[in-house]
Design a protein around this motif. Structure first.
Motif, PDB file in Angstrom:
ATOM      1  N   LYS A   5     114.704  20.297  27.339  1.00  6.04           N
ATOM      2  CA  LYS A   5     114.562  20.078  28.770  1.00  6.04           C
ATOM      3  C   LYS A   5     114.903  18.628  29.091  1.00  6.04           C
ATOM      4  O   LYS A   5     115.027  17.780  28.204  1.00  6.04           O
ATOM      5  CB  LYS A   5     113.133  20.398  29.228  1.00  6.04           C
ATOM      6  CG  LYS A   5     112.047  19.513  28.635  1.00  6.04           C
ATOM      7  CD  LYS A   5     110.676  19.928  29.172  1.00  6.04           C
ATOM      8  CE  LYS A   5     109.573  19.058  28.571  1.00  6.04           C
ATOM      9  NZ  LYS A   5     108.245  19.432  29.106  1.00  6.04           N
ATOM     10  N   GLN A  57     119.611  23.166  24.618  1.00 10.27           N
ATOM     11  CA  GLN A  57     119.283  24.449  25.230  1.00 10.27           C
ATOM     12  C   GLN A  57     118.856  24.267  26.678  1.00 10.27           C
ATOM     13  O   GLN A  57     117.897  23.540  26.975  1.00 10.27           O
ATOM     14  CB  GLN A  57     118.177  25.167  24.453  1.00 10.27           C
ATOM     15  CG  GLN A  57     117.814  26.525  25.052  1.00 10.27           C
ATOM     16  CD  GLN A  57     116.765  27.259  24.241  1.00 10.27           C
ATOM     17  OE1 GLN A  57     116.250  26.743  23.262  1.00 10.27           O
ATOM     18  NE2 GLN A  57     116.443  28.481  24.654  1.00 10.27           N
ATOM     19  N   ASN A  58     119.604  24.908  27.588  1.00  9.90           N
ATOM     20  CA  ASN A  58     119.243  24.963  29.004  1.00  9.90           C
ATOM     21  C   ASN A  58     119.022  23.577  29.603  1.00  9.90           C
ATOM     22  O   ASN A  58     118.047  23.340  30.327  1.00  9.90           O
ATOM     23  CB  ASN A  58     118.001  25.829  29.201  1.00  9.90           C
ATOM     24  CG  ASN A  58     117.811  26.217  30.659  1.00  9.90           C
ATOM     25  OD1 ASN A  58     118.755  26.227  31.442  1.00  9.90           O
ATOM     26  ND2 ASN A  58     116.572  26.519  31.031  1.00  9.90           N
ATOM     27  N   THR A  60     121.247  19.726  31.026  1.00 14.58           N
ATOM     28  CA  THR A  60     122.474  19.008  31.370  1.00 14.58           C
ATOM     29  C   THR A  60     122.469  17.680  30.628  1.00 14.58           C
ATOM     30  O   THR A  60     121.476  16.941  30.672  1.00 14.58           O
ATOM     31  CB  THR A  60     122.560  18.760  32.886  1.00 14.58           C
ATOM     32  OG1 THR A  60     122.581  20.016  33.570  1.00 14.58           O
ATOM     33  CG2 THR A  60     123.809  17.980  33.235  1.00 14.58           C
ATOM     34  N   TYR A  83     123.587  26.019  24.145  1.00 15.66           N
ATOM     35  CA  TYR A  83     123.071  27.380  24.273  1.00 15.66           C
ATOM     36  C   TYR A  83     122.303  27.524  25.581  1.00 15.66           C
ATOM     37  O   TYR A  83     121.715  26.563  26.095  1.00 15.66           O
ATOM     38  CB  TYR A  83     122.154  27.657  23.068  1.00 15.66           C
ATOM     39  CG  TYR A  83     121.455  28.991  23.075  1.00 15.66           C
ATOM     40  CD1 TYR A  83     122.169  30.178  22.949  1.00 15.66           C
ATOM     41  CD2 TYR A  83     120.068  29.066  23.207  1.00 15.66           C
ATOM     42  CE1 TYR A  83     121.526  31.407  22.947  1.00 15.66           C
ATOM     43  CE2 TYR A  83     119.412  30.282  23.204  1.00 15.66           C
ATOM     44  CZ  TYR A  83     120.149  31.458  23.073  1.00 15.66           C
ATOM     45  OH  TYR A  83     119.516  32.669  23.074  1.00 15.66           O
ATOM     46  N   ASP A  84     122.330  28.734  26.150  1.00 16.03           N
ATOM     47  CA  ASP A  84     121.443  29.097  27.252  1.00 16.03           C
ATOM     48  C   ASP A  84     121.655  28.209  28.484  1.00 16.03           C
ATOM     49  O   ASP A  84     120.766  27.463  28.885  1.00 16.03           O
ATOM     50  CB  ASP A  84     119.985  29.027  26.782  1.00 16.03           C
ATOM     51  CG  ASP A  84     119.006  29.579  27.806  1.00 16.03           C
ATOM     52  OD1 ASP A  84     119.436  30.324  28.694  1.00 16.03           O
ATOM     53  OD2 ASP A  84     117.802  29.242  27.711  1.00 16.03           O
ATOM     54  N   ASN A  85     122.848  28.321  29.095  1.00 17.21           N
ATOM     55  CA  ASN A  85     123.144  27.628  30.347  1.00 17.21           C
ATOM     56  C   ASN A  85     123.057  26.113  30.253  1.00 17.21           C
ATOM     57  O   ASN A  85     122.668  25.429  31.208  1.00 17.21           O
ATOM     58  CB  ASN A  85     122.209  28.122  31.463  1.00 17.21           C
ATOM     59  CG  ASN A  85     122.461  29.563  31.831  1.00 17.21           C
ATOM     60  OD1 ASN A  85     123.610  29.976  32.018  1.00 17.21           O
ATOM     61  ND2 ASN A  85     121.394  30.350  31.900  1.00 17.21           N
ATOM     62  N   SER A  86     123.430  25.576  29.124  1.00 16.79           N
ATOM     63  CA  SER A  86     123.507  24.127  28.997  1.00 16.79           C
ATOM     64  C   SER A  86     124.832  23.632  29.553  1.00 16.79           C
ATOM     65  O   SER A  86     125.809  24.372  29.660  1.00 16.79           O
ATOM     66  CB  SER A  86     123.371  23.707  27.539  1.00 16.79           C
ATOM     67  OG  SER A  86     122.054  23.919  27.064  1.00 16.79           O
ATOM     68  N   SER A  87     124.863  22.357  29.912  1.00 17.59           N
ATOM     69  CA  SER A  87     126.078  21.712  30.382  1.00 17.59           C
ATOM     70  C   SER A  87     126.191  20.362  29.694  1.00 17.59           C
ATOM     71  O   SER A  87     125.217  19.597  29.652  1.00 17.59           O
ATOM     72  CB  SER A  87     126.032  21.526  31.904  1.00 17.59           C
ATOM     73  OG  SER A  87     127.165  20.816  32.352  1.00 17.59           O
ATOM     74  N   SER A 117     127.369  28.551  28.101  1.00 12.84           N
ATOM     75  CA  SER A 117     127.187  27.194  28.615  1.00 12.84           C
ATOM     76  C   SER A 117     128.522  26.653  29.119  1.00 12.84           C
ATOM     77  O   SER A 117     129.536  27.349  29.128  1.00 12.84           O
ATOM     78  CB  SER A 117     126.620  26.283  27.520  1.00 12.84           C
ATOM     79  OG  SER A 117     125.360  26.755  27.063  1.00 12.84           O
ATOM     80  N   SER A 170     131.505  31.195  28.107  1.00 13.50           N
ATOM     81  CA  SER A 170     131.361  29.809  28.543  1.00 13.50           C
ATOM     82  C   SER A 170     132.630  29.334  29.242  1.00 13.50           C
ATOM     83  O   SER A 170     133.693  29.970  29.158  1.00 13.50           O
ATOM     84  CB  SER A 170     131.068  28.894  27.350  1.00 13.50           C
ATOM     85  OG  SER A 170     129.882  29.267  26.681  1.00 13.50           O
TER      86      SER A 170
END
Length: 336
Positions: A5, A57-58, A60, A83-87, A117, A170
């Protein structure tokens, strides 16, 4: 490093020589007899662990002026795992000599694995990474040991996707970067793209390889499945796919005759030395696809199943689909 996070910024760092996960089971297979010149031992490894250098993970993140060297993951993403909507914005970084070792799942992304991602890279080196290992090896022989035309052929089945970069579900773009000298035991020696959109601009995809001569392997440089891939002003060169998978021996005349000849014909299994595309849209603009080779079909490009390929102002030269004929009398090799 594992980040779950926040909005991390990593700059000017060296993240080198780390390992995540381990091998939790091994299956050892042998071919031939101990002491024979063609004796082979294959180890099938099942690993778990992702992100040998960094796991995102998840979140930005921004990563720049950093190195990821010599890291390993037992599962996915030897250097970096998103992974999991990371940027992630990756710039001026070196991802070198990392490995993802799992050869059963298969493992993904020897250098970078990006799943679900988005990743934007600029001025990066994604070089000399590897994914997967040999799963099984079977050896067949022709002729009599000690004779000049004795041959052994190893059938090698590997598992691993994306030696340098693996992209799944992705959006990924790279500019002014290199994907050189990477290797996959299965598919996508340099880059593997699945159900994604990938764009490279002013990049080099050079000297990569994927080796699995049973399945067969695909995409020595780049492998795309159900994806959109665009390359602009980029070099896709000197990549290779596949290996020998069948050998046939033919004789003419009798031993001792002046016209006696023994010829072995070897066939290869590999699809797309430079680029492999299945159910994908591939666009090449002002690119050079040069000197790639396939032990099978499509030395430069191999396109199959509802593909859309567009090539503009590009050079395709000196690529070859290799089938060899070796004469025991002359030991000369001919490429068809």
């Amino acid at each position: 490093v594992a980040v779950f996070k926040g909005n991390p910024e990593i700059a000017g760092c060296s993240i080198d020589g780390n390992q995540v996960g381990g091998i939790y089971s091994r299956l050892i297979q042998t071919a031939g007899s101990s002491g024979d010149p063609f004796y082979r031992v294959s180890i099938q490894q099942y690993g778990g662990g992702s992100g040998g250098g960094i796991f995102l993970q998840n979140i930005t993140s921004q990563v720049y002026r950093s190195t990821f060297i010599g890291n390993s993951a037992a599962g996915h993403g030897g250097g970096i795992y998103l992974y999991d909507n990371s940027s992630c914005d990756l710039s001026n970084c070196v991802v070198f000599g990392n490995g993802a070792m799992d050869n059963s799942a298969p493992g993904t992304g020897g250098g970078i694995s990006c799943s679900g991602s988005s990743l934007a890279g600029a001025r990066c080196r994604i070089d000399n990474n590897s994914v997967g290992q040999t799963v099984t090896t079977t050896v067949e022989t022709l002729g009599i040991p000690g004779s000049p035309f004795y041959r052994t052929t190893a059938y090698i089945a590997g598992a691993g996707l994306g030696g340098g970069l693996y992209v799944d579900s992705s959006d990924v773009c790279f500019s002014d970067s290199s994907f050189n000298g990477n290797g996959a035991a299965g598919h996508g020696g340099g880059v593997f793209v699945s159900s994604s959109e990938c764009v490279i601009s002013n990049c080099a995809v050079v000297g990569n390889s994927s080796r699995d001569n049973v399945t067969p392997s695909s995409g020595g440089g780049i492998a795309c499945r159900a994806s959109s891939f665009t390359a602009v002003q980029s070099d896709i060169a000197s990549n290779g796919v596949g290996d020998v998978f069948a050998t046939t021996l033919t004789t003419v005349g009798s031993p001792g005759d002046p016209c006696y000849r023994v010829t072995t014909e070897t066939s290869g299994h590999g699809l797309g030395g430079g680029v492999f595309a299945e159910s994908s849209c591939v666009t090449l603009t002002a690119c050079r696809v040069i000197g790639n080779a396939s032990y099978g079909d499509g030395g430069g490009l191999y396109l199959v199943s509802n593909y859309d390929c567009r090539v503009y102002g590009s050079i395709l030269n000196a690529n070859e689909a290799v089938q060899t004929r070796i004469s025991a009398a002359t030991t000369q090799v001919f490429d068809s």
